[in-house]
Scaffold this active site. Structure first.
Site, short mmCIF file in Angstrom:
data_model
loop_
_atom_site.label_atom_id
_atom_site.label_comp_id
_atom_site.label_asym_id
_atom_site.label_seq_id
_atom_site.Cartn_x
_atom_site.Cartn_y
_atom_site.Cartn_z
N HIS A 55 -4.91 2.46 -6.53
CA HIS A 55 -3.64 2.09 -7.19
C HIS A 55 -3.64 2.47 -8.67
O HIS A 55 -3.13 1.73 -9.52
CB HIS A 55 -3.36 0.59 -7.02
CG HIS A 55 -3.14 0.19 -5.59
ND1 HIS A 55 -1.93 0.32 -4.95
CD2 HIS A 55 -3.99 -0.31 -4.66
CE1 HIS A 55 -2.04 -0.10 -3.70
NE2 HIS A 55 -3.28 -0.47 -3.49
N ASN A 127 1.86 -4.68 -0.54
CA ASN A 127 2.20 -3.27 -0.38
C ASN A 127 3.63 -3.13 0.11
O ASN A 127 4.29 -4.13 0.42
CB ASN A 127 1.25 -2.62 0.64
CG ASN A 127 -0.10 -2.26 0.04
OD1 ASN A 127 -0.21 -1.93 -1.13
ND2 ASN A 127 -1.14 -2.34 0.85
N TYR A 337 -10.57 -8.28 -6.65
CA TYR A 337 -9.55 -7.94 -7.65
C TYR A 337 -9.93 -8.50 -9.02
O TYR A 337 -9.90 -7.79 -10.02
CB TYR A 337 -8.16 -8.44 -7.20
CG TYR A 337 -7.52 -7.45 -6.26
CD1 TYR A 337 -8.13 -7.13 -5.06
CD2 TYR A 337 -6.34 -6.81 -6.58
CE1 TYR A 337 -7.57 -6.20 -4.20
CE2 TYR A 337 -5.77 -5.88 -5.73
CZ TYR A 337 -6.39 -5.58 -4.54
OH TYR A 337 -5.83 -4.66 -3.70
#
Ligand code: NDP
Length: 491
Positions: A55, A127, A337
């Site tokens: 990303h 997404n 993350y």
């Protein structure tokens, strides 16, 4: 008289000359004391941070979430109560391309949202597709390697992609969406967003429900064919940035309708599909979407790097009334993350202006690079916990109901056992029009060019198992014998 401010060093010292370096004579050499020059060069060397491993290329804007429906009996989250309006930021992205990649490439799009709620930040990091390629986090780094560059050629490899997919039948659902029209939206505004994972809602009476989040575009779905995308990329690599920034600049604010699907906790065992499997959707017939509110993007960032490159989303950020589920992919993202942001941005990344919660923050994490903010414990003498100095303390009103786990303990459960990887991709194929099916199979055949025959055949067997017409259509486009595929699919 100039009204301009005086140029300074980073320490605020006025700069007399920003055109000529300090030298011993007109032809040089340079003087070490020319600190302004040294600082300028040193800063240039530090203008980049590691790009996101996935990303990397993104586009974002600020906006609001307004709640118009009433789901208050399912969740006590304040930001989801009727009438609530919450400031937020969205970042959209492609998955595989690097920071300079073209926007109009066939790829899944990230749809990451951060809501600055009065109970802390809630991040929904999804997404533009309701499912994903893998259901076990062991597979994620390998999958991403197949999307990135070959170690020797430094080129993207469709052989690697199809090899992995054909050996991982759970990817079929997401592959089918990726290769369909929805795999190449015209802009971030013309696609849906999905929380993808199953999350929990915690009700006011502390009962757990399972929930899926959907953001349906109000701009309508618009897609590019591969040929149209080539034309776009030939003219501009920044078509998404231009479209999103341009629309908001003109006051044409994009909107999405927030819907949720809600499943009673005890329903989790009652279906042929595992509701925590990220490769599956919950059929709308089983759990009809409930309309909850509107997401609107209405403010462009002032500084792309500070606000979009440094915005840090993580599924670890939840608020009272919203929690996780046993989904293994979600559980691994809770770690990975936040870990990625500590690496990319630094220990105190949550205190950067774009990430900083808009509510009071109290914790005892201490020093480290960029420890620039005020003490957060509530009292300077309370720098450990427990303490006798009225420092911040836990509050068991926020405890969640226990998560029911009904299984024998075992080290590993085979995630491919007992999973039907074909039914939902088949459902998707069958809901497409003949034209959509044709484009899907054309796109697949195009993406398979040059891939070894053994891999192509292995993958076509998966398409066939989803729907014979799907397998036959790809087989005939690839010049592969349909009867051979049908025989393999039956085994
Ligand atoms: P439904 O017919 O009730 O739902 C169909 C869903 O599919 C809608 O959300 C629609 O999205 C979406 N959809 C329609 N056309 C396409 C397309 N060409 N490509 C991708 N998505 C499309 O059926 P089910 O709920 O039983 O699901 C059937 C299949 O639809 C699933 O196997 C899955 O592949 C796909 N799907 C299901 C979703 C779900 O949450 N149940 C979500 C998205 C896809 P929209 O409303 O935006 O048009």
């Amino acid at each position: 008289m100039s009204k301009r401010p005086t140029l300074t060093t980073t320490a605020g010292n006025p700069v007399a000359d920003n055109q000529n370096s300090q030298t011993a004579g007109p032809r040089g050499p340079l003087l070490l004391q020319d600190y302004q020059l040294i600082e300028k060069l040193a800063h240039q060397n530090r203008e980049r941070i590691p790009e996101r491993t996935v990303h990397a290329k993104g586009w974002g804007a600020f906006g609001t979430l307004t709640i118009t429906g009433d789901i208050s009996r399912y969740t006590k989250a304040k930001c989801l109560q009727p009438g609530a309006v919450t400031d937020m930021i969205a970042r959209f992205s492609t998955v595989a391309g690097e920071l300079g990649a073209a926007d109009a490439e066939r790829d899944v799009r990230g749809f990451a949202l951060k809501f600055y709620t009065e109970e802390g930040n809630w991040d929904l990091v999804g997404n533009n597709t309701p499912v994903f390629f893998v259901r076990d986090p062991y597979k994620f780094p390998d999958f991403i390697h197949t999307q990135k560059r070959h170690p020797k050629t430094n080129l993207r490899s469709m052989t690697a992609a199809w090899d992995f997919w054909s050996l991982s039948p759970e990817s079929l659902h997401q592959v089918s969406i990726l290769m369909s029209d929805r795999g190449l939206p015209v802009s971030p505004m013309h696609m849906n967003g999905y929380g993808s994972h199953t999350y929990s809602f915690i009700s006011p009476d502390n009962k757990r429900y399972w929930v899926k989040f959907h953001f349906k575009t109000q701009q309508g779905h618009k897609h590019l064919t591969n040929r149209e995308a080539e034309g776009v990329v030939g003219k501009t690599r920044e078509s998404y940035q231009e479209a999103l920034f341009g629309a908001i600049d003109k006051g044409e604010y994009p909107r999405w309708t927030l819907q949720v699907q809600i499943m009673p906790e005890e329903d989790a065992d009652k279906h042929w599909y595992n509701p925590f499997d990220l490769t599956k959707v919950w059929p709308h017939g089983d759990y009809p979407p409930i309309e909850v509110g509107v997401l609107e993007l209405n403010r462009n960032p002032e500084n792309y790097f500070a606000e979009i490159e440094q915005v840090a989303f993580s599924p670890s950020n939840i608020v009272p009334g919203i929690s996780w589920s046993p989904d293994k992919m979600l559980q691994s993202r809770i770690f990975s993350y936040a870990d990625a942001h500590r690496y990319r941005l630094g220990t105190h990344y949550e205190m950067l202006p774009v990430n900083r919660p808009r509510c009071p923050v109290h914790h005892y994490h201490k020093d480290g690079p960029m420890r620039f903010f005020e003490p957060l414990t509530g009292n300077v003498d309370a720098y450990y916990e427990p303490n006798s100095f009225d420092g911040a303390a836990e509050d068991d009103r926020y405890a969640e109901p226990p998560l029911k786990i009904d299984a024998d303990f075992a080290d590993r459960f085979n995630h491919r056992e007992g999973n039907d990887d074909y039914r939902q991709p088949g459902d998707l194929f069958r809901l497409m029009t003949a034209e959509q099916q044709g484009r899907l199979m054309d796109n697949i055949a195009e993406a398979m060019q040059g891939v070894p025959e053994e891999i192509v055949k292995r993958q076509i067997v998966h398409f066939y198992r989803a729907d014979p017409a799907y397998g036959e259509g790809v087989a005939s486009r690839m010049g592969v014998s349909v009867s051979e595929i049908a025989k393999d699919a039956a085994e």
